[in-house]
Design an enzyme around this catalytic site. Structure first.
Site: not given
Ligand code: PML
Ligand code: MG
Length: 622
Positions: A414, A442, A472
């Protein structure tokens, strides 16, 4: 005799000294009853092995009976909050001067000469003559503990310093002590006088690996030898009562002042404030997509604002079941389970899978939720160097006797934006019969031609435990674990954050479900993100401090914490929100800006940001 841990009988001094590459790494000591010798040895060894600066080459453990133990009272403590190291040293001078010591400037100057010494400098407080017989070694105040003593498995700078200072100031002829830690992240130091331990909140800049000690002596030369004997040999137990506890009003404030002084205060902003955000993880721009918002609104209308109970009671609603099926299908897994947050998914998966008697291997730069899961699990935690698959392979061969081994890694890191070599990772885990777990927080929606993640990107198989988030690329909130039906069943039976938590809200699961459908049906959304990544990556190809790892995250190396904050403010003035990432999210001195791209960014915004980064880099080189 009533002893320091409340038991009766013989007392032992237990000492640990660890070194790395020929240099001192870590040292600590305790005075304990026979009953606590073994556990203290283990705790001290654990402490040496877990040292921040590396794994020791040698650990020396020593146990010695102590018969003549002196009990003294701890010095009272005053905390002085100063703005920076200059102000800190000014206070050191004033405090010494108040204690009747005159040549304070020279003493502060001499302090630098203690940096390379292992022990303390012993200085005549008036003539400034150095009295230590061996100047390289210095004087080592040792053979002491406090009562009650603090946990031995980790360092408590303050408690241990107070014990040492209390002993030192009880030595014949000693009238003062100045100390600063050599731990680069510990900037608080102290000045001790006969009647007080003055904590000085800042004595150096964060990141400086220098520290030392001066003992100030006043008395005849003939008596120096006895003072040194007392400092080095006399066993002393310092009775603390509540002395290490600051007044209630100061307990939290003192720590906050140190955060400020180190330039590490974090501010919470409300929204983007009209700026173009390169800060969030809404990679596909779906958080504000009308179709996703409508799905959430419909779920609220139909099922309510909250799920009302935990999943195993009555909190499992249609949207939960649908989303879990959808994720399983998407990840080509037999089954999936949803958690309220990504943090809880990691915590829940790791703590359910491993415990006492097991081993978990974890990448050095894994996300905090993985680190916390490992710590909480009770398993033995072994951290391998970042993305170092050879090291992982080697370490795994050392754990043959473990009941169960889990290896866990972020898929995309990240704060660094780099990627796990999944095929190699899986091959190693399989060969060692270890469970593999990859966090794709991610990676989902970002990596792979259609955003399916690392397996799609590499065209390889799947880890045993596939973790990801809804918060996300999917624009909602929550986390999931996907894998075999057995794995998911296991989570539902054993994972405490799943069991003892109210189910995720109907709105958040319905929104994530809708986002996942959009992403699958309209591949141009992921395509837009990929085009933006390629375009930004090309534009910054000639800007060396921008790292390109193939994900949507681009760290811009800065180093200094304050500089990173200043850069980020500068970007704000130009209309861009690019956050400064500092310790403790990344290491000290590794502060950076973190650019994260989204499908919603316009080409003009991307090229403007790239130009700014280039211009800034070029000026910083001149
Ligand atoms: C050290 O750990 O080496 C010295 C610690 C100084 C502690 C200062 C304090 O927190 O009071
Ligand atoms: Mg030193």
């Amino acid at each position: 005799m009533e002893t320091s841990d409340g038991s009766h009988g013989k007392m032992y001094g237990v000492k640990m000294r660890a070194s790395l590459g020929g240099a001192h790494l870590s040292g600590a000591e305790r005075i304990v009853s026979a009953r606590r010798v073994v556990s203290t040895l283990a705790a001290l060894a654990r402490r040496a092995l877990g040292h921040e600066r590396g794994v020791p080459d040698s650990i020396n453990l020593k146990v010695e009976a102590q018969c003549d133990i002196l009990r003294i009272k701890a010095l009272p403590v005053i905390t002085e909050t100063v703005a920076d190291e200059a102000a800190g040293w000014a206070r050191v001078g004033e405090i010494l001067s108040d204690a009747g010591i005159k040549r304070t400037n020279e003493i502060c100057e001499l302090f630098r000469e203690t940096y390379p010494m292992r022990g303390a400098m012993l200085l005549d407080a008036d003539t400034l003559e150095r009295l230590e017989p061996d100047r390289k070694r210095g004087i080592r105040a040792t053979n002491m503990d406090s009562d009650p003593s603090s946990p031995a498995d980790r360092k408590n700078h303050f408690a241990e310093a107070l014990t040492l200072a209390s002993k030192v100031l009880s030595a014949p002829g000693i009238v003062g002590e100045v100390c600063m830690s050599d731990d680069p992240s510990y900037v608080t130091g102290y000045v001790a006088t006969k009647d007080c331990y003055h904590r000085i909140s800042v004595m150096k800049k964060v990141g400086e690996p220098v520290g030392g000690r001066i003992f100030l002596y006043r008395g005849p030369r003939e008596a120096v030898a006895e003072t040194i004997r007392y400092l080095e040999r006399q066993a002393v137990v310092v009775e603390r009562e509540h002395a290490t506890r600051l007044p209630r009003a100061d307990q939290l404030a003192a720590d906050l002042a140190a955060v400020d002084a180190a330039g590490l205060r974090r501010e919470m902003r409300v929204g983007f404030g009209g700026l173009v955000s390169f800060a969030d993880n809404d990679y596909l721009g779906l958080a504000c997509d009308s179709r996703v918002k409508e799905a959430a609104a419909r779920a609220v209308a139909e099922y309510g604002a909250g799920a009302g109970a935990s999943r195993l009671v009555t909190g499992t609603l249609e949207p939960h079941v649908r989303l879990e099926r959808h994720i399983a299908e998407f990840k080509k897994a037999e089954s999936a389970v949803v958690f309220s947050t990504g943090y809880m998914a990691n915590l829940g998966a790791i703590t359910a899978l491993v415990g006492r008697g097991d081993v978990v291997l974890s990448d050095k730069l894994n996300h905090a939720s993985i680190i916390d899961g490992c710590r909480l699990s009770g398993a033995e935690v072994a951290v391998y160097p970042h993305l170092d698959m050879d090291a992982l392979d080697q370490m795994l061969s050392e754990f043959h006797s473990a009941r169960r081994i889990l290896v866990v890694s972020d898929g995309v890191f990240s704060m660094d934006g780099d990627m796990l070599d999944l095929p190699r990772f899986l091959e190693i885990c399989r060969r060692h019969d270890a469970l593999s777990m990859v966090d794709e927080a991610h990676a989902l929606g970002v990596v792979g031609r259609t955003g399916h993640g690392l397996s799609e990107h590499f065209g390889c198989g799947f880890p045993d435990v596939m973790m990801g988030t809804l918060s996300k690329a999917l624009g909602s909130s929550g986390g999931y674990v996907a894998g075999s039906a057995t794995l998911v069943d296991y989570m539902r039976q054993k994972s405490r954050p799943f069991i003892f938590n109210t189910a995720p809200t109907p709105a958040s699961v319905a929104a994530a479900d809708a986002a996942l459908s959009l992403m699958e049906e309209d591949t141009s959304i992921v395509g837009r993100l990929h085009a933006n990544i390629a375009s930004f990556s090309d534009s910054v190809a000639d800007v060396p401090n921008v790292r390109r790892g193939g994900s949507a995250i681009f760290p811009v190396a800065v180093g200094d914490e304050r500089e990173a904050v200043a850069r980020s403010k500068d970007m704000e003035c130009h209309g861009f929100l690019v956050p400064a990432i500092r310790y403790p999210t990344v290491a000290h001195g590794a502060a950076r800006l973190r650019v994260s791209l989204s499908a919603r960014h316009k080409e003009s915004e991307i090229s403007a940001l790239a130009s700014m980064l280039r211009a800034w880099y070029n000026t910083s080189q001149n």
